[in-house]
Design a protein around this motif. Structure first.
Motif, PDB file in Angstrom:
ATOM      1  N   ASP A 270       0.898  -1.075   0.007  1.00  0.00           N
ATOM      2  CA  ASP A 270       0.061   0.067  -0.074  1.00  0.00           C
ATOM      3  C   ASP A 270       0.728   1.258  -0.090  1.00  0.00           C
ATOM      4  OD1 ASP A 270      -2.807  -1.028   0.312  1.00  0.00           O
ATOM      5  OD2 ASP A 270      -1.634  -2.017   2.176  1.00  0.00           O
ATOM      6  N   TRP A 271       1.931   1.199   0.679  1.00  0.00           N
ATOM      7  CA  TRP A 271       2.794   2.415   0.900  1.00  0.00           C
ATOM      8  C   TRP A 271       4.314   1.990   0.673  1.00  0.00           C
ATOM      9  CZ3 TRP A 271       0.789   7.097   2.050  1.00  0.00           C
ATOM     10  CH2 TRP A 271      -0.448   7.264   2.431  1.00  0.00           C
ATOM     11  N   ALA A 272       4.956   2.757  -0.134  1.00  0.00           N
ATOM     12  CA  ALA A 272       6.544   2.566  -0.323  1.00  0.00           C
ATOM     13  C   ALA A 272       7.164   3.921   0.265  1.00  0.00           C
ATOM     14  CB  ALA A 272       6.850   2.378  -1.720  1.00  0.00           C
ATOM     15  N   ILE A 273       8.375   3.620   0.649  1.00  0.00           N
ATOM     16  CA  ILE A 273       9.206   4.734   1.221  1.00  0.00           C
ATOM     17  C   ILE A 273      10.573   4.498   0.232  1.00  0.00           C
ATOM     18  CG2 ILE A 273      10.602   6.220   2.684  1.00  0.00           C
ATOM     19  CD1 ILE A 273       8.403   5.225   5.003  1.00  0.00           C
ATOM     20  N   ALA A 274      11.102   5.399  -0.432  1.00  0.00           N
ATOM     21  CA  ALA A 274      12.480   5.610  -1.026  1.00  0.00           C
ATOM     22  C   ALA A 274      13.241   6.608  -0.532  1.00  0.00           C
ATOM     23  CB  ALA A 274      12.329   5.559  -2.537  1.00  0.00           C
ATOM     24  N   ILE A 275      14.684   6.293  -0.532  1.00  0.00           N
ATOM     25  CA  ILE A 275      15.633   7.171   0.302  1.00  0.00           C
ATOM     26  C   ILE A 275      17.028   7.212  -0.765  1.00  0.00           C
ATOM     27  CG2 ILE A 275      16.149   5.598   1.843  1.00  0.00           C
ATOM     28  CD1 ILE A 275      16.741   8.141   3.767  1.00  0.00           C
ATOM     29  N   SER A 276      17.295   8.182  -0.883  1.00  0.00           N
ATOM     30  CA  SER A 276      18.762   8.396  -1.472  1.00  0.00           C
ATOM     31  C   SER A 276      19.249   9.471  -1.239  1.00  0.00           C
ATOM     32  CB  SER A 276      18.644   8.261  -3.020  1.00  0.00           C
ATOM     33  OG  SER A 276      19.831   8.326  -3.799  1.00  0.00           O
ATOM     34  N   GLY A 277      20.673   9.510  -0.749  1.00  0.00           N
ATOM     35  CA  GLY A 277      21.510  10.741  -0.342  1.00  0.00           C
ATOM     36  C   GLY A 277      22.831  10.655  -0.180  1.00  0.00           C
ATOM     37  N   ILE A 278      23.441  11.456   0.474  1.00  0.00           N
ATOM     38  CA  ILE A 278      25.138  11.306   0.326  1.00  0.00           C
ATOM     39  C   ILE A 278      25.254  11.644   1.888  1.00  0.00           C
ATOM     40  CG2 ILE A 278      27.060  12.676   0.048  1.00  0.00           C
ATOM     41  CD1 ILE A 278      25.728  13.773  -2.339  1.00  0.00           C
ATOM     42  N   ALA A 279      25.698  10.373   2.735  1.00  0.00           N
ATOM     43  CA  ALA A 279      26.034  10.484   3.906  1.00  0.00           C
ATOM     44  C   ALA A 279      27.508  10.657   4.271  1.00  0.00           C
ATOM     45  CB  ALA A 279      25.703   8.918   4.497  1.00  0.00           C
ATOM     46  N   GLY A 280      28.095  10.585   3.413  1.00  0.00           N
ATOM     47  CA  GLY A 280      29.415  11.176   3.548  1.00  0.00           C
ATOM     48  C   GLY A 280      30.383   9.938   4.298  1.00  0.00           C
ATOM     49  N   PRO A 281      31.599  10.532   4.826  1.00  0.00           N
ATOM     50  CA  PRO A 281      32.058  11.849   4.801  1.00  0.00           C
ATOM     51  C   PRO A 281      32.747  12.233   3.462  1.00  0.00           C
ATOM     52  CG  PRO A 281      33.740  10.418   5.692  1.00  0.00           C
ATOM     53  CD  PRO A 281      32.517   9.549   5.580  1.00  0.00           C
ATOM     54  N   ASN A 282      32.813  11.485   2.341  1.00  0.00           N
ATOM     55  CA  ASN A 282      33.162  11.696   1.188  1.00  0.00           C
ATOM     56  C   ASN A 282      32.086  11.653   0.023  1.00  0.00           C
ATOM     57  OD1 ASN A 282      35.889  11.888   2.004  1.00  0.00           O
ATOM     58  ND2 ASN A 282      36.043   9.508   2.035  1.00  0.00           N
ATOM     59  N   GLY A 283      32.184  12.139  -1.207  1.00  0.00           N
ATOM     60  CA  GLY A 283      31.144  12.023  -2.246  1.00  0.00           C
ATOM     61  C   GLY A 283      30.437  12.998  -2.459  1.00  0.00           C
ATOM     62  N   GLY A 284      30.614  14.159  -1.665  1.00  0.00           N
ATOM     63  CA  GLY A 284      29.785  15.395  -1.903  1.00  0.00           C
ATOM     64  C   GLY A 284      30.116  16.249  -2.819  1.00  0.00           C
ATOM     65  N   SER A 285      29.639  17.173  -3.328  1.00  0.00           N
ATOM     66  CA  SER A 285      30.152  18.405  -4.251  1.00  0.00           C
ATOM     67  C   SER A 285      29.150  19.565  -3.998  1.00  0.00           C
ATOM     68  CB  SER A 285      29.743  17.878  -5.775  1.00  0.00           C
ATOM     69  OG  SER A 285      28.192  17.765  -5.871  1.00  0.00           O
ATOM     70  N   LYS A 286      29.647  20.545  -4.540  1.00  0.00           N
ATOM     71  CA  LYS A 286      28.775  21.857  -4.456  1.00  0.00           C
ATOM     72  C   LYS A 286      27.402  21.773  -4.928  1.00  0.00           C
ATOM     73  CE  LYS A 286      29.447  26.749  -5.863  1.00  0.00           C
ATOM     74  NZ  LYS A 286      29.966  27.701  -6.806  1.00  0.00           N
ATOM     75  N   ASP A 287      27.291  21.277  -5.605  1.00  0.00           N
ATOM     76  CA  ASP A 287      25.669  21.072  -5.992  1.00  0.00           C
ATOM     77  C   ASP A 287      24.890  20.040  -4.948  1.00  0.00           C
ATOM     78  OD1 ASP A 287      26.148  23.050  -8.021  1.00  0.00           O
ATOM     79  OD2 ASP A 287      26.392  21.434  -9.587  1.00  0.00           O
ATOM     80  N   LYS A 288      25.757  18.880  -4.848  1.00  0.00           N
ATOM     81  CA  LYS A 288      25.032  17.952  -4.080  1.00  0.00           C
ATOM     82  C   LYS A 288      26.164  17.866  -2.724  1.00  0.00           C
ATOM     83  CE  LYS A 288      22.206  15.817  -7.554  1.00  0.00           C
ATOM     84  NZ  LYS A 288      22.013  14.693  -8.381  1.00  0.00           N
ATOM     85  N   PRO A 289      25.916  18.410  -1.866  1.00  0.00           N
ATOM     86  CA  PRO A 289      26.907  18.366  -0.596  1.00  0.00           C
ATOM     87  C   PRO A 289      26.769  16.848   0.253  1.00  0.00           C
ATOM     88  CG  PRO A 289      25.197  19.799   0.112  1.00  0.00           C
ATOM     89  CD  PRO A 289      25.072  19.487  -1.674  1.00  0.00           C
ATOM     90  N   VAL A 290      27.550  16.955   1.226  1.00  0.00           N
ATOM     91  CA  VAL A 290      27.295  15.728   2.013  1.00  0.00           C
ATOM     92  C   VAL A 290      26.112  16.249   3.113  1.00  0.00           C
ATOM     93  CG1 VAL A 290      28.244  14.443   4.150  1.00  0.00           C
ATOM     94  CG2 VAL A 290      29.796  14.978   2.305  1.00  0.00           C
TER      95      VAL A 290
END
Length: 424
Positions: free
Chosen positions: A353-373
C-alpha cells in the motif's frame, strides 16, 4: 528533619569504572529504586580503588547527606578496600564476625579453604555496631552502619546480581522504613519528532519552573523527550497531577508528539499501519538497510512490512527498480526524480500500500558543491498514486551514522504524519 528533606548519595568504587572498562549500571539501577521510594537523590560519585581517596570522599559526603549507598570494593582481592576505608573515615576499628567465615566456607565448599585464607576472611570484618546485609549470591556481605548521628552508610558488592538481590531482600525495607515518607516519583515521558529541543523549551518555559509535577526536556538524536514527574502516594494520584500538563502539551504540540514512554517511531508506525490493515515496502540507497532494520527490530512488524530493495549501486537501481540509465545520467542517483521513481517502482514490484524510497550522500566523502554531504531525498508513494517528496540537507558536521539515523527518522515520521492527516 522531614523524610522529604533527607539527602541521598550514591558512591561507586572501582578503578575499572574510571577507566571505562565497564559501564556503571549499578548507579542507574539504584537511582531507579530511590525514585520509587520518593527520595531526594542529588549526587553520584565514582572513585578508584585508592584508600585515601575513598576516605576523603566519604568524609565529604557525611557532612552534606543523610544516606550514602556504596557499591564495589567488597570482595577478597587486595584492591577491595571499601570496608577498611569506611572504618578509617570515622577512626573506628573492624571486628570479625566469626559466623560469616563459617558461611563463606559453607558457600565455597572448598576442602582447601583454610582459616588463614586472609584474602577471603577479610570480608568478615565490620565496625562493631554495623548491621550485616546477607549476600545470598556471593561471599561478600554488605552492611548498614550509622557512624555518626543522622548519617547512614549501606554497602554492596559491585556485582550487579549480588547487589540487586541484597537490596531487594534487606536494604529496600530498611530504606523505606527509615528514609521514605510514603511518597514515590512517577514519570510519564512524551516523545517528539520533527522539532528541536530548544524550540520545545522556548514554548514551555512556564512549565519548566513547576515543582510538582516537574517538566524536563532532553534530547536524543532525532528525538526530543519531555519527562513529566510527579511526587505522589500512588499511581492514581500521580496521574491526576500529570494529566493536566500532558493534555496541555498534546494540544500545543499535536503534530510533533508521536508517542509516550516506550513508544518509538517504528513501533508507532507499525501500529498505525496495522490498524489500517495496510503494508509498506522500502527502496534504500544511502541508508543501506537501516530503515528496514528499524522496522524489523519491532515485534509485529511482519504484519505490515513486506520487504525492501537495498539498491546501493546504479546498476541495481536499474536492474531491480527499473530506473532508466538515462534518468540516472541526467539527474544522478541523489535526486528527487530518481528517488520518486524508486518509490513508485518498488511499491509496484513488491505489491504494498505504501512505499518509502531514500537516496542521499551520507559522507564523509562523495559530496560536491551542487550535492553536498548531508543532502537526502525521500519519496513516499501511497494509495491512488499519492506522492510526497521531501528534501533534507543535514548539517555537514554530522557524521555518516548520524546522517543515516536522522534520515531514517525523517522517513518514519513523514509517513506517520501522512497517515495521521489521512485519518482526520
Amino acid at each position: 528533619m522531614s523524610p522529604n528533606s533527607k539527602r541521598v548519595e550514591i558512591l561507586s568504587i572501582g578503578t575499572e569504572l574510571l577507566l571505562g572498562n565497564i559501564i556503571n549500571t549499578n548507579a542507574q539501577w539504584i537511582s531507579e529504586q530511590l525514585s520509587q521510594l520518593g527520595l531526594n537523590h542529588f549526587r553520584q560519585s565514582t572513585v578508584g580503588d585508592n584508600c585515601d581517596r575513598i576516605i576523603k570522599v566519604i568524609q565529604e559526603i557525611s557532612k552534606r547527606s543523610n544516606l550514602l549507598i556504596i557499591t564495589g570494593g567488597l570482595g577478597p582481592t587486595p584492591d577491595d578496600l571499601t570496608t577498611e576505608a569506611i572504618a578509617k573515615s570515622f577512626n573506628v576499628s573492624l571486628f570479625e564476625r566469626p559466623y560469616l567465615w563459617d558461611e563463606i566456607k559453607e558457600k565455597l565448599s572448598n576442602s582447601k579453604l583454610h582459616d588463614d585464607s586472609s584474602s577471603l576472611r577479610k570480608q568478615c570484618f565490620f565496625p562493631k555496631n554495623a548491621q550485616i546485609i546477607n549476600n545470598p549470591r556471593g561471599t561478600a556481605p554488605g552492611m548498614i552502619w550509622e557512624p555518626v548521628k543522622g548519617f547512614t552508610i549501606l554497602t554492596f558488592p559491585g556485582v550487579p546480581s549480588e547487589m540487586k538481590t541484597m537490596w531487594e531482600k534487606t536494604a529496600y525495607d530498611f530504606v523505606k522504613t527509615k528514609f521514605s515518607d510514603g511518597y514515590s516519583f512517577f514519570s510519564n515521558t512524551l516523545k517528539f519528532a520533527g522539532i528541536g529541543e530548544s524550540s520545545v523549551a522556548e514554548k514551555i518555559n512556564d512549565l519548566l519552573n513547576l515543582k510538582n509535577p516537574t517538566v524536563a526536556p532532553y534530547a536524543n538524536l532525532g528525538e526530543v523527550k519531555l519527562r513529566i514527574t510527579a511526587r505522589a502516594k500512588n499511581g492514581l494520584e500521580a496521574t491526576n497531577i500529570i494529566n493536566p500538563i500532558k493534555e496541555k502539551l498534546k494540544k500545543e504540540f499535536s503534530e510533533f508528539i508521536f508517542g509516550e514512554d516506550n513508544d518509538t517511531l517504528p513501533s508507532v508506525l507499525i501500529k498505525q499501519l496495522t490498524e489500517r490493515d495496510q503494508t509498506v515496502v522500502f527502496a534504500e540507497s544511502c541508508t543501506g538497510g537501516l530503515l528496514s532494520s528499524s522496522l524489523t527490530s519491532i515485534s509485529g512488524s511482519s504484519q505490515v512490512f513486506k520487504g525492501s530493495i537495498v539498491s546501493y549501486s546504479n546498476e541495481l537501481k536499474n536492474s531491480l527498480l527499473n530506473i532508466s540509465e538515462d534518468k540516472l545520467t541526467e539527474y544522478g542517483a541523489v535526486s528527487e526524480e530518481v528517488c520518486e521513481a524508486m518509490a513508485i517502482n518498488v511499491k509496484k514490484k513488491l505489491g504494498a500500500d505504501w512505499a518509502i524510497a531514500i537516496s542521499g550522500i551520507a559522507g564523509p566523502n562523495g559530496g560536491s558543491k551542487d550535492k553536498p554531504v548531508g543532502l537526502v531525498y525521500i519519496s513516499i508513494s501511497g494509495p491512488n498514486n499519492q506522492i510526497t517528496n521531501i528534501k533534507k540537507l543535514f548539517n555537514s558536521t554530522r557524521n555518516r551514522v548520524e546522517i543515516q539515523t536522522l534520515s531514517v527518522n525523517v522517513c518514519l515520521n513523514s509517513l506517520r504524519l501522512i497517515l495521521l492527516s489521512n485519518s482526520k
